[in-house]
Design an enzyme around this catalytic site. Structure first.
Site, PDB file in Angstrom:
ATOM      1  N   PRO A  89     -13.045 -21.656  10.956  1.00  0.00           N
ATOM      2  CA  PRO A  89     -12.118 -22.539  11.672  1.00  0.00           C
ATOM      3  C   PRO A  89     -11.089 -23.184  10.744  1.00  0.00           C
ATOM      4  O   PRO A  89     -10.042 -23.643  11.214  1.00  0.00           O
ATOM      5  CB  PRO A  89     -13.022 -23.613  12.297  1.00  0.00           C
ATOM      6  CG  PRO A  89     -14.404 -23.037  12.278  1.00  0.00           C
ATOM      7  CD  PRO A  89     -14.448 -22.086  11.123  1.00  0.00           C
ATOM      8  N   GLU A 116     -22.746 -22.120  11.248  1.00  0.00           N
ATOM      9  CA  GLU A 116     -22.660 -22.908  10.025  1.00  0.00           C
ATOM     10  C   GLU A 116     -21.403 -22.590   9.222  1.00  0.00           C
ATOM     11  O   GLU A 116     -20.691 -21.642   9.509  1.00  0.00           O
ATOM     12  CB  GLU A 116     -23.873 -22.595   9.165  1.00  0.00           C
ATOM     13  CG  GLU A 116     -23.992 -21.120   8.840  1.00  0.00           C
ATOM     14  CD  GLU A 116     -25.286 -20.470   9.344  1.00  0.00           C
ATOM     15  OE1 GLU A 116     -25.223 -19.343   9.828  1.00  0.00           O
ATOM     16  OE2 GLU A 116     -26.333 -21.126   9.238  1.00  0.00           O
ATOM     17  N   ARG A 154      -5.224  -1.081  16.660  1.00  0.00           N
ATOM     18  CA  ARG A 154      -4.261  -0.530  17.623  1.00  0.00           C
ATOM     19  C   ARG A 154      -2.893  -0.292  17.006  1.00  0.00           C
ATOM     20  O   ARG A 154      -2.088   0.453  17.564  1.00  0.00           O
ATOM     21  CB  ARG A 154      -4.154  -1.421  18.867  1.00  0.00           C
ATOM     22  CG  ARG A 154      -3.640  -2.801  18.584  1.00  0.00           C
ATOM     23  CD  ARG A 154      -3.617  -3.673  19.833  1.00  0.00           C
ATOM     24  NE  ARG A 154      -2.613  -3.225  20.792  1.00  0.00           N
ATOM     25  CZ  ARG A 154      -1.296  -3.416  20.627  1.00  0.00           C
ATOM     26  NH1 ARG A 154      -0.832  -4.043  19.566  1.00  0.00           N
ATOM     27  NH2 ARG A 154      -0.448  -2.972  21.524  1.00  0.00           N
ATOM     28  N   ASP A 169       5.501  -4.650  22.650  1.00  0.00           N
ATOM     29  CA  ASP A 169       4.701  -5.797  23.058  1.00  0.00           C
ATOM     30  C   ASP A 169       5.423  -7.117  22.866  1.00  0.00           C
ATOM     31  O   ASP A 169       6.239  -7.262  21.989  1.00  0.00           O
ATOM     32  CB  ASP A 169       3.433  -5.890  22.203  1.00  0.00           C
ATOM     33  CG  ASP A 169       2.451  -4.805  22.542  1.00  0.00           C
ATOM     34  OD1 ASP A 169       2.688  -4.064  23.501  1.00  0.00           O
ATOM     35  OD2 ASP A 169       1.454  -4.724  21.822  1.00  0.00           O
TER      36      ASP A 169
HETATM   37  C1  9D3 Z   1     -18.207 -29.746  13.055  1.00  0.00           C
HETATM   38  C2  9D3 Z   1     -17.230 -28.907  12.343  1.00  0.00           C
HETATM   39  N1  9D3 Z   1     -17.111 -27.546  12.901  1.00  0.00           N
HETATM   40  C3  9D3 Z   1     -15.867 -26.941  12.321  1.00  0.00           C
HETATM   41  C4  9D3 Z   1     -14.734 -26.963  13.298  1.00  0.00           C
HETATM   42  C5  9D3 Z   1     -18.303 -26.743  12.509  1.00  0.00           C
HETATM   43  C6  9D3 Z   1     -18.224 -25.321  12.896  1.00  0.00           C
HETATM   44  C7  9D3 Z   1     -17.964 -24.956  14.203  1.00  0.00           C
HETATM   45  C8  9D3 Z   1     -17.943 -23.611  14.559  1.00  0.00           C
HETATM   46  C9  9D3 Z   1     -18.446 -24.332  11.954  1.00  0.00           C
HETATM   47  C10 9D3 Z   1     -18.430 -23.002  12.313  1.00  0.00           C
HETATM   48  C11 9D3 Z   1     -18.176 -22.659  13.628  1.00  0.00           C
HETATM   49  C12 9D3 Z   1     -18.183 -21.242  14.015  1.00  0.00           C
HETATM   50  N2  9D3 Z   1     -16.800 -20.715  14.143  1.00  0.00           N
HETATM   51  C13 9D3 Z   1     -16.349 -19.752  13.351  1.00  0.00           C
HETATM   52  O1  9D3 Z   1     -17.081 -19.293  12.480  1.00  0.00           O
HETATM   53  C14 9D3 Z   1     -14.977 -19.292  13.479  1.00  0.00           C
HETATM   54  C15 9D3 Z   1     -13.927 -19.672  14.361  1.00  0.00           C
HETATM   55  C16 9D3 Z   1     -13.846 -20.659  15.392  1.00  0.00           C
HETATM   56  O2  9D3 Z   1     -14.793 -21.388  15.714  1.00  0.00           O
HETATM   57  N3  9D3 Z   1     -12.656 -20.792  16.051  1.00  0.00           N
HETATM   58  C17 9D3 Z   1     -11.564 -20.020  15.771  1.00  0.00           C
HETATM   59  N4  9D3 Z   1     -11.587 -19.115  14.821  1.00  0.00           N
HETATM   60  C18 9D3 Z   1     -12.751 -18.950  14.136  1.00  0.00           C
HETATM   61  S1  9D3 Z   1     -12.978 -17.848  12.907  1.00  0.00           S
HETATM   62  C19 9D3 Z   1     -14.545 -18.281  12.650  1.00  0.00           C
END
Ligand code: 9D3
Length: 242
Positions: A89, A116, A154, A169
């Site tokens: 994220p 995690e 793609r 696109d």
């Molecule tokens: C409480 C803090 N959170 C971070 C925003 C913890 C957390 C939430 C969700 C840690 C890892 C995740 C899992 N998400 C992903 O691994 C992830 C992700 C996403 O949640 N949204 C958009 N793109 C991606 S790429 C990997």
């Protein structure tokens, strides 16, 4: 293109990678996918790959060792250097320009965590490209990796059938004369009337110039209404040509 995917949930990948355009690309030898279970690289007898965060707090942190060993072992399976990608994220928000760049690479290696975060030190050591697919919370990086694989594969030469064109696109060559990225226009097919709803008359007129003008106006209207944030860069009379 070789694509390696490292995950704690390897079962999530094969059904998607066998389907649709990514599946056909594999059948055609345009892409090959290799899914690897990070847990196979754990060294402790309980195959533990995560642990509690130093400093306290909720959740677990993916340990450095299994991730690092998995990446180095998998990279050694093929001589081509891999572009390393961690799904997080905190990553760069994915856009089509990045997808286009990824499509130029000969090998991609995706590393997905679940629930995690990653120990910061393994990110420092591996120095991967960190990517996010948007500002919403997923339960892991696996679906994000699959989204990126779909968007990249793609674009590979030969991956799309002749019926489709990557170049037409929204978000690729949707840059029209004015230099604005526009959404697609509405589409219609038979029947001409359905539940009292008629196809716009101009589309039945056979007047190709009028149809093109209508579609262009619909695209501008939709983009203004739905995505006012989309890049609007009218060509400046002072700017040098592209
Ligand atoms: C409480 C803090 N959170 C971070 C925003 C913890 C957390 C939430 C969700 C840690 C890892 C995740 C899992 N998400 C992903 O691994 C992830 C992700 C996403 O949640 N949204 C958009 N793109 C991606 S790429 C990997």
């Amino acid at each position: 293109m070789r694509i390696d995917l490292l995950t704690l949930f390897p079962e999530m990948f094969p059904p998607v990678l066998a389907s649709s355009i990514v599946g056909r690309a594999a059948d055609a030898g345009i892409a090959d996918y290799h899914v690897h279970d990070i847990r196979q690289y754990a060294q402790n007898k309980h195959a533990k790959v995560d642990d509690r965060p130093f400093g306290g707090g909720p959740g677990m942190v993916l340990m450095c060792q299994p991730v690092y060993d998995a990446v180095l072992s998998v990279e050694a399976l093929d001589a081509r250097p891999a572009t390393r990608i961690v799904l997080t994220p905190q990553g760069e928000p994915l856009r089509q320009k990045r997808v286009e760049w990824l499509a130029t690479q000969e090998r991609l290696l995706f590393i997905a965590g679940h629930y995690e975060g990653f120990d910061e030190r393994v990110l420092e050591e591996l120095n991967p490209l960190e990517l996010s697919i948007g500002d919403y919370v997923l339960s892991g990086g696996e679906l994000a990796a699959l989204v990126i694989v779909d968007a990249v594969v793609r674009l590979l030469p030969g991956a799309l059938g002749h019926e489709q064109s990557a170049a037409e696109d929204s978000f690729s060559t949707a840059t029209t004369k004015g230099g604005q990225t526009l959404l697609d226009c509405p589409h219609y097919t038979r029947p001409r009337e359905w539940r009292g709803r008629e196809v716009p008359e101009v589309l039945l007129s056979g007047d190709h110039a009028a149809i093109a003008a209508w579609r262009d106006e619909e695209r501008r209207k939709r983009t203004r209404e739905r995505r006012p944030d989309l890049a609007s860069h009218p060509a400046s009379p002072l700017a040098p040509p592209d």
